[in-house]
Scaffold this motif. Structure first.
Motif, short mmCIF file in Angstrom:
data_model
loop_
_atom_site.label_atom_id
_atom_site.label_comp_id
_atom_site.label_asym_id
_atom_site.label_seq_id
_atom_site.Cartn_x
_atom_site.Cartn_y
_atom_site.Cartn_z
N SER A 187 3.68 -1.40 -1.04
CA SER A 187 4.28 -2.08 -2.19
C SER A 187 5.75 -2.41 -1.94
O SER A 187 6.21 -3.52 -2.20
N ILE A 188 6.48 -1.43 -1.42
CA ILE A 188 7.91 -1.62 -1.14
C ILE A 188 8.10 -2.70 -0.07
O ILE A 188 8.91 -3.62 -0.23
N LYS A 189 7.36 -2.59 1.02
CA LYS A 189 7.53 -3.50 2.15
C LYS A 189 7.09 -4.93 1.84
O LYS A 189 7.70 -5.89 2.30
N ASN A 190 6.02 -5.08 1.04
CA ASN A 190 5.43 -6.40 0.85
C ASN A 190 5.64 -6.99 -0.55
O ASN A 190 5.16 -8.09 -0.83
N GLY A 191 6.29 -6.24 -1.43
CA GLY A 191 6.55 -6.75 -2.77
C GLY A 191 5.30 -6.92 -3.62
O GLY A 191 5.25 -7.76 -4.50
N LEU A 192 4.28 -6.11 -3.33
CA LEU A 192 3.03 -6.18 -4.08
C LEU A 192 3.02 -5.13 -5.19
O LEU A 192 3.76 -4.15 -5.13
N SER A 193 2.14 -5.32 -6.15
CA SER A 193 1.98 -4.30 -7.19
C SER A 193 1.45 -3.02 -6.55
O SER A 193 0.79 -3.06 -5.50
N PHE A 194 1.70 -1.91 -7.20
CA PHE A 194 1.19 -0.65 -6.70
C PHE A 194 -0.33 -0.68 -6.60
O PHE A 194 -0.92 -0.22 -5.63
N TRP A 195 -1.00 -1.23 -7.63
CA TRP A 195 -2.47 -1.22 -7.67
C TRP A 195 -3.07 -2.06 -6.56
O TRP A 195 -4.06 -1.66 -5.93
N ASP A 196 -2.51 -3.23 -6.28
CA ASP A 196 -2.97 -4.05 -5.16
C ASP A 196 -2.71 -3.33 -3.84
O ASP A 196 -3.54 -3.34 -2.93
N SER A 197 -1.56 -2.68 -3.76
CA SER A 197 -1.21 -1.93 -2.55
C SER A 197 -2.16 -0.76 -2.33
O SER A 197 -2.50 -0.42 -1.19
N LEU A 198 -2.61 -0.14 -3.41
CA LEU A 198 -3.56 0.97 -3.29
C LEU A 198 -4.91 0.47 -2.76
O LEU A 198 -5.55 1.15 -1.95
N ILE A 199 -5.33 -0.70 -3.20
CA ILE A 199 -6.55 -1.30 -2.66
C ILE A 199 -6.38 -1.53 -1.15
O ILE A 199 -7.26 -1.19 -0.35
N LEU A 200 -5.26 -2.10 -0.76
CA LEU A 200 -5.01 -2.36 0.65
C LEU A 200 -4.91 -1.07 1.46
O LEU A 200 -5.40 -0.99 2.59
N SER A 201 -4.29 -0.05 0.90
CA SER A 201 -4.19 1.24 1.56
C SER A 201 -5.57 1.83 1.84
O SER A 201 -5.86 2.29 2.94
#
Length: 148
Positions: A104-118
């Protein structure tokens, strides 16, 4: 629910991860075009055994199915059970949350979208199907694709 065992990284090539909106559209009678696309993606992934979802996707699906699709809680529960039997389910853990925050920090995405990607990245998925992120973007080696 325990994580199903994931295959070795060489066998994980070609695995795809489904964001919540794909699950929702697969049962949404209000959007017939998206329903067909989402259902076809899920059916193909189920047949080829290359689809993965997460506990986050199941929780968000239940909430959206009850609140947005006006399904009964029992019907929504039955879909959650169905999806969890069709696909391996990645449980969200503290390390995945920490990785999501970094994404989220690196890509400026929402936490929830980042959690899906993680979760997708952790399970070796090369592709995340999602309507919510930038289609074509590659994050941590996982490509986002909007199938609609």
């Amino acid at each position: 629910m325990k994580d199903r065992k994931f295959e070795s990284s060489s066998a994980a090539e070609g695995k795809v991860f489904f964001d919540t909106n794909i699950l929702v559209y697969s049962v949404d009678e209000r959007t017939p075009e998206k329903k067909v696309i989402a259902s076809n993606l899920l059916d193909e992934a189920s047949r080829s055994k290359n689809g993965i979802i997460s506990t986050q996707s199941l929780q968000e699906f239940y909430n959206a199915a009850v609140k947005k699709l006006n399904l009964s809680k029992q019907a929504a529960k039955e879909y959650v059970d169905f999806f969890s039997k069709q696909f391996p389910v990645k449980e969200i853990s503290i390390p995945l949350i920490i990785k999501a925050i970094d994404i989220s920090i690196k890509n400026g995405l929402s936490f929830w979208d980042s959690l899906i990607l993680s979760a997708a990245n952790d399970t070796g998925c090369i592709l995340v199907y999602s309507e919510d992120m930038n289609s074509g973007q590659i994050i941590c080696g996982t490509k986002v694709l909007n199938p609609f």
